[in-house]
Design an enzyme around this catalytic site. Structure first.
Site, PDB file in Angstrom:
ATOM      1  N   ASP A  46      38.884  37.293  41.015  1.00 48.19           N
ATOM      2  CA  ASP A  46      40.185  36.681  41.246  1.00 48.19           C
ATOM      3  C   ASP A  46      40.900  36.646  39.897  1.00 48.19           C
ATOM      4  O   ASP A  46      40.263  36.643  38.838  1.00 48.19           O
ATOM      5  CB  ASP A  46      40.034  35.262  41.798  1.00 48.19           C
ATOM      6  CG  ASP A  46      41.267  34.786  42.539  1.00 48.19           C
ATOM      7  OD1 ASP A  46      41.250  34.763  43.780  1.00 48.19           O
ATOM      8  OD2 ASP A  46      42.267  34.439  41.865  1.00 48.19           O
ATOM      9  N   VAL A  75      44.171  42.937  39.212  1.00 54.20           N
ATOM     10  CA  VAL A  75      44.143  44.290  39.792  1.00 54.20           C
ATOM     11  C   VAL A  75      45.255  45.181  39.261  1.00 54.20           C
ATOM     12  O   VAL A  75      45.286  46.378  39.584  1.00 54.20           O
ATOM     13  CB  VAL A  75      44.183  44.240  41.328  1.00 54.20           C
ATOM     14  CG1 VAL A  75      42.962  43.512  41.885  1.00 54.20           C
ATOM     15  CG2 VAL A  75      45.495  43.622  41.841  1.00 54.20           C
ATOM     16  N   TYR A 166      57.308  43.433  50.236  1.00 53.86           N
ATOM     17  CA  TYR A 166      55.971  43.178  50.770  1.00 53.86           C
ATOM     18  C   TYR A 166      55.660  44.109  51.939  1.00 53.86           C
ATOM     19  O   TYR A 166      54.548  44.652  52.042  1.00 53.86           O
ATOM     20  CB  TYR A 166      55.871  41.721  51.188  1.00 53.86           C
ATOM     21  CG  TYR A 166      54.492  41.252  51.566  1.00 53.86           C
ATOM     22  CD1 TYR A 166      53.470  41.202  50.624  1.00 53.86           C
ATOM     23  CD2 TYR A 166      54.206  40.843  52.863  1.00 53.86           C
ATOM     24  CE1 TYR A 166      52.206  40.755  50.963  1.00 53.86           C
ATOM     25  CE2 TYR A 166      52.946  40.392  53.213  1.00 53.86           C
ATOM     26  CZ  TYR A 166      51.947  40.355  52.261  1.00 53.86           C
ATOM     27  OH  TYR A 166      50.695  39.917  52.602  1.00 53.86           O
ATOM     28  N   ALA A 199      47.525  33.861  59.043  1.00 52.27           N
ATOM     29  CA  ALA A 199      46.304  33.104  58.764  1.00 52.27           C
ATOM     30  C   ALA A 199      46.669  31.997  57.789  1.00 52.27           C
ATOM     31  O   ALA A 199      47.047  32.260  56.650  1.00 52.27           O
ATOM     32  CB  ALA A 199      45.224  34.009  58.181  1.00 52.27           C
TER      33      ALA A 199
END
Length: 258
Positions: A46, A75, A166, A199
């Site tokens: 993370d 990342v 996005y 979610a």
């Protein structure tokens, strides 16, 4: 009504799983727990080091320090992604499953969006997924097996205001999944993706308005949001031998009305 939590069945016994954005209470954290419950060894990563350390400690205490490792990873950095996979091989000997969960959202109408806003979402959500997929493929190619599961979104298929960056990134993740799957098949690696709708987790509540979340919830056929572990269940399915003939697929984890 909240569904029954499904216990582990040893679907990932003895396998090594690398998960990005795995700290905290979202899909990544739920996936780490589910993989451990299914018998895997897990390397969590993370960008948030303090949250990562807390998550790793909690899971190590519950499942054993020999089955849990952690390394901070941004990342957007090829160097850090490479180091993540090097640690997985050093610590556990191989990489059997990679779950590419890192992503960045935000809301902005395109007419007001800056290049920096567009670029940051694309760099983390799409290019970051590419970097991790590439690193996983390099680790798996020599062993002749492995599974990669990317986290896409129904927004990659469906329009929503303020989500041009996005949505473009998640549609790109879907295309990346399909194309890399054809290449990875040459050396026995499968590449699939999940495409969740809603979610709910604490971080999402902080960055999304109550009005939008209520509207998205109303669109769900069951009249509720998914629990992060419900998405994690599908990720585990794709990581396991139960999906042995599936590659290049994007599985919708959604109850949205058609």
């Amino acid at each position: 009504m909240t569904p029954r939590y499904v216990p582990g069945h040893g679907l990932l016994d003895g396998r090594t799983v690398v998960i990005t954005a795995a700290a905290g209470a979202g899909i990544g954290g739920a996936t780490a727990r589910r993989c451990l419950e299914e018998g895997a060894r897990v390397l969590l990563s993370d960008a948030h080091e303090r949250r990562l350390a807390a998550s790793a400690l909690e899971l190590a205490e519950e499942f054993g320090a020999d089955r849990v490792a952690a390394l901070a990873c941004d990342v957007t950095s090829e160097e850090q992604v490479t180091a993540l996979y090097a640690l997985a091989v050093e610590r556990f000997g191989r990489v059997d499953v990679a779950v590419n969960n890192a992503g960045l959202g935000g809301t902005s109408d395109l007419v007001d969006m800056t290049d920096d806003q567009w670029g940051r979402v694309l760099d983390i959500t799409l290019t970051g997924t590419m970097r991790c997929t590439r690193a996983a493929l390099r680790a798996m190619r020599g062993q002749g097996s492995g599974v990669i599961v990317n986290n896409a979104s129904v927004i990659g298929w469906r329009a929503q205001r303020g989500q041009s960056h996005y949505a473009a990134a998640k549609a790109g993740v879907m295309a990346l999944t399909r194309c890399s799957a054809l290449e990875a098949a040459d050396f026995g690696v499968r590449v699939n993706a999940v495409s969740p709708s809603l979610a709910m987790h604490p971080h999402l509540v902080k960055v999304t308005s109550e009005e939008l979340l209520a509207d998205l919830t109303r669109r769900e056929a069951f009249g509720r949001h998914a629990e992060p572990w419900e998405v994690a269940n599908v990720i585990v399915f794709l990581a396991s031998d139960y999906s042995s003939y599936m590659t290049g697929e994007v599985v919708s984890v959604s109850s949205q009305h058609a």
